[in-house]
Design an enzyme around this catalytic site. Structure first.
Site, short mmCIF file in Angstrom:
data_model
loop_
_atom_site.label_atom_id
_atom_site.label_comp_id
_atom_site.label_asym_id
_atom_site.label_seq_id
_atom_site.Cartn_x
_atom_site.Cartn_y
_atom_site.Cartn_z
N ASN A 31 16.76 45.44 -5.11
CA ASN A 31 16.95 45.60 -3.67
C ASN A 31 15.57 45.67 -3.03
O ASN A 31 14.85 46.63 -3.18
CB ASN A 31 17.73 46.89 -3.39
CG ASN A 31 18.03 47.05 -1.92
OD1 ASN A 31 17.25 46.61 -1.06
ND2 ASN A 31 19.15 47.65 -1.60
N LYS A 32 15.20 44.56 -2.33
CA LYS A 32 13.81 44.47 -1.90
C LYS A 32 13.43 45.53 -0.87
O LYS A 32 12.27 45.89 -0.74
CB LYS A 32 13.46 43.07 -1.41
CG LYS A 32 14.20 42.56 -0.18
CD LYS A 32 13.71 41.16 0.14
CE LYS A 32 14.40 40.62 1.38
NZ LYS A 32 15.11 39.38 1.18
N SER A 91 20.41 36.50 -1.07
CA SER A 91 20.34 36.82 0.33
C SER A 91 21.61 37.40 0.94
O SER A 91 21.97 37.09 2.07
CB SER A 91 19.95 35.55 1.10
OG SER A 91 19.31 35.87 2.27
N SER A 92 22.28 38.27 0.19
CA SER A 92 23.50 38.90 0.73
C SER A 92 23.16 39.79 1.93
O SER A 92 23.91 39.83 2.91
CB SER A 92 24.19 39.73 -0.36
OG SER A 92 23.30 40.70 -0.89
N ASP A 136 15.47 33.29 5.02
CA ASP A 136 16.88 33.59 4.76
C ASP A 136 17.72 33.43 6.02
O ASP A 136 18.80 32.84 6.01
CB ASP A 136 17.03 35.03 4.24
CG ASP A 136 16.24 35.25 2.96
OD1 ASP A 136 15.74 34.26 2.40
OD2 ASP A 136 16.12 36.40 2.52
N GLU A 159 8.64 30.17 -3.20
CA GLU A 159 8.91 31.62 -3.26
C GLU A 159 7.75 32.44 -2.72
O GLU A 159 6.60 32.18 -3.06
CB GLU A 159 9.19 32.01 -4.71
CG GLU A 159 10.31 33.00 -4.85
CD GLU A 159 11.60 32.49 -4.25
OE1 GLU A 159 11.94 32.93 -3.13
OE2 GLU A 159 12.26 31.65 -4.86
N HIS A 160 8.07 33.44 -1.90
CA HIS A 160 7.08 34.38 -1.35
C HIS A 160 6.00 33.67 -0.54
O HIS A 160 4.84 34.07 -0.57
CB HIS A 160 6.43 35.19 -2.48
CG HIS A 160 7.32 36.27 -3.04
ND1 HIS A 160 7.54 37.46 -2.38
CD2 HIS A 160 8.05 36.32 -4.17
CE1 HIS A 160 8.38 38.21 -3.11
NE2 HIS A 160 8.70 37.53 -4.18
#
Length: 447
Positions: free
Chosen positions: A222-223, A134-135, A179, A38-39
């Site tokens: 929401n990033k 990841s929409s 993504d 992650e990240h």
């Protein structure tokens, strides 16, 4: 794919009632779950995601006008119309159609086109929004593939992934490329180790005796709408520069933490020791960073920081670098365990996932109380390992669960987390499901 076939038929009917015509083709791009890593993609390090069965589907009809008409099967997302030759992306409000425009603009700019044909598009998605699955990237990838198909051009999956990763930044998110890469490069039945610069994907066979379960914390994140994500990107960039300076490297053109390791030619474990020596756990302020690098505040703001991080007053460089280097090492350990397949494989993978969550929570500070509670519940009720997945600050947890414990696990987690006495969680957000690695983006032509 009976479910997909039914969705395509329904989409065709809705398209006809909306636009009074039949779509010429359909495009599908999947969401993803990041199992570990992650990240760290935007720091140059490998990640280990798999595509999920949930996806974005778009029905498309090219038209003779220069008008782009977008509609969504979800009434929460309003229709949008614009000239295909005047694409404006509003970074201040990340509305759904802007993600489509990112993908379209990326392809348009790649080929240097000024005159784009118009199209009617109806979008349907079943990836829970703002859940860390990841929409938004699936929509960007879908739109990129739609535009490519309308133009009748060809690109490799790797080229498409790289263009879509770059074009999603039009919305203001300084993301990596995981993504978009898994959306195009995924194959059914296998997770992928995604490596960057150059982009490549290697199959990772997951243990047959276990399943991965996704549980939505019901906290939306929401990033693109938060500065937290971009602050972390800048903290990693600043940490890379200070580490490079400490080791007497040419620091001014260093942007990512992996570059420092590559220039020093040492292991991730050794990079953790360098981090201990070079950086202090107390937060840095802009003045101290300027002193360390020998630059002015003006240079820091205009030449290093992104526009949306120029007013940040504290940067936690030690914690972010520690997370990135330790998480990058966990990804490689995870892949090695999958390859060697020892008897206690599921337990070992679970331990790595648990360590990853602790690091995300304590060193990267990208969890939230609800996610921590959900991860805790999953572990207590039979998961060998559980961790947040996606950007964090809400969204989903992913757990590795022995296959024979799955039915009881799902029932017990549902009861413990979702059936609260206060009834505070909206039923439509109560997503809890086992998933297996799905396939990547596809185009279906109307027969």
């Amino acid at each position: 794919m009976p479910v997909l076939y039914d969705r395509l038929l329904k989409l065709k009917e809705m398209f006809n009632s909306k636009f009074g015509s039949i779509p010429k083709f359909y495009v599908r791009a999947p969401g993803r779950v990041n199992i570990i890593g992650e990240h760290i993609d935007y720091c140059g390090y490998s990640v280990l995601p798999m595509a999920i069965e949930q996806d974005v589907l778009i029905a498309v009809e090219p038209v003779k006008t220069y008008t782009l008409q977008l509609a969504n099967t979800n009434p929460l997302y309003p229709d949008f119309s614009t000239s295909a030759n005047n694409i404006q992306i509003d970074k201040t409000k990340p509305l759904w159609h802007n993600y489509f425009l990112c993908g379209l603009k990326g392809i348009q700019e790649h080929f240097g086109l000024s005159n784009l044909t118009g199209m009617n598009c109806l979008v349907d998605g079943n990836i829970p929004p703002s859940s860390g699955l990841s929409s938004s990237s699936a929509l960007v990838c879908c739109a990129g593939l739609v535009t490519l198909t309308v133009l009748g051009r060809n690109l490799s999956k790797v080229e498409l992934a790289e263009i879509c990763a770059k074009s999603e930044r039009y919305i203001g998110t300084e993301g990596g490329g995981m993504d978009q890469s898994i959306s195009f490069l995924a194959e059914e039945g296998t997770a992928k180790l995604i490596e960057f610069s150059p982009l490549r994907a290697t199959d990772v066979k997951l243990p047959s005796g276990a399943v991965f379960v996704i549980a939505n914390s019901c906290v939306e994140m929401n990033k693109a709408a938060t500065s937290q994500f971009n602050i972390r990107v800048m903290e990693c960039r600043l940490a890379a520069k200070l580490l490079a300076k400490y080791k007497n490297l040419q620091w001014d053109n260093v942007l990512r933490l992996d570059e420092v390791q590559a220039k020093l030619g040492i292991s991730l474990e050794e990079m953790l020791l360098v981090t201990e020596d070079a950086l202090h756990p107390e937060p840095y302020n802009p003045e101290e960073i300027c002193r360390c690098l020998g630059i002015s505040l003006e240079e820091l703001r205009t030449q290093i920081l992104s526009p949306n991080t120029q007013d940040v007053l504290i940067f936690k460089l030690y914690q972010r670098a520690k997370h990135v280097y330790s998480e990058a090492a966990r990804v490689l350990q995870f892949k090695k365990i999958c390859e060697e397949a020892p008897e206690n494989m599921v337990q070992l993978l679970g331990e790595l996932m648990n360590q990853s969550h602790m690091s995300c929570r304590d060193m990267y500070e990208c969890s939230c109380p609800e996610l921590d509670q959900l991860v805790d519940i999953c572990r207590k009720l039979g998961a060998q390992g559980s961790r947040l997945t996606g950007a964090g600050w809400g969204g989903c947890a992913v757990s590795i669960v022995p296959a024979d414990k799955l039915p009881g696990f799902l029932a017990n987690v549902h009861k413990a987390y979702y059936q609260r006495s206060d009834g505070s969680l909206a039923p439509e957000k109560q997503n809890l499901f086992a998933t297996k690695p799905g396939g990547g983006a596809l185009v279906f032509l109307e027969a």
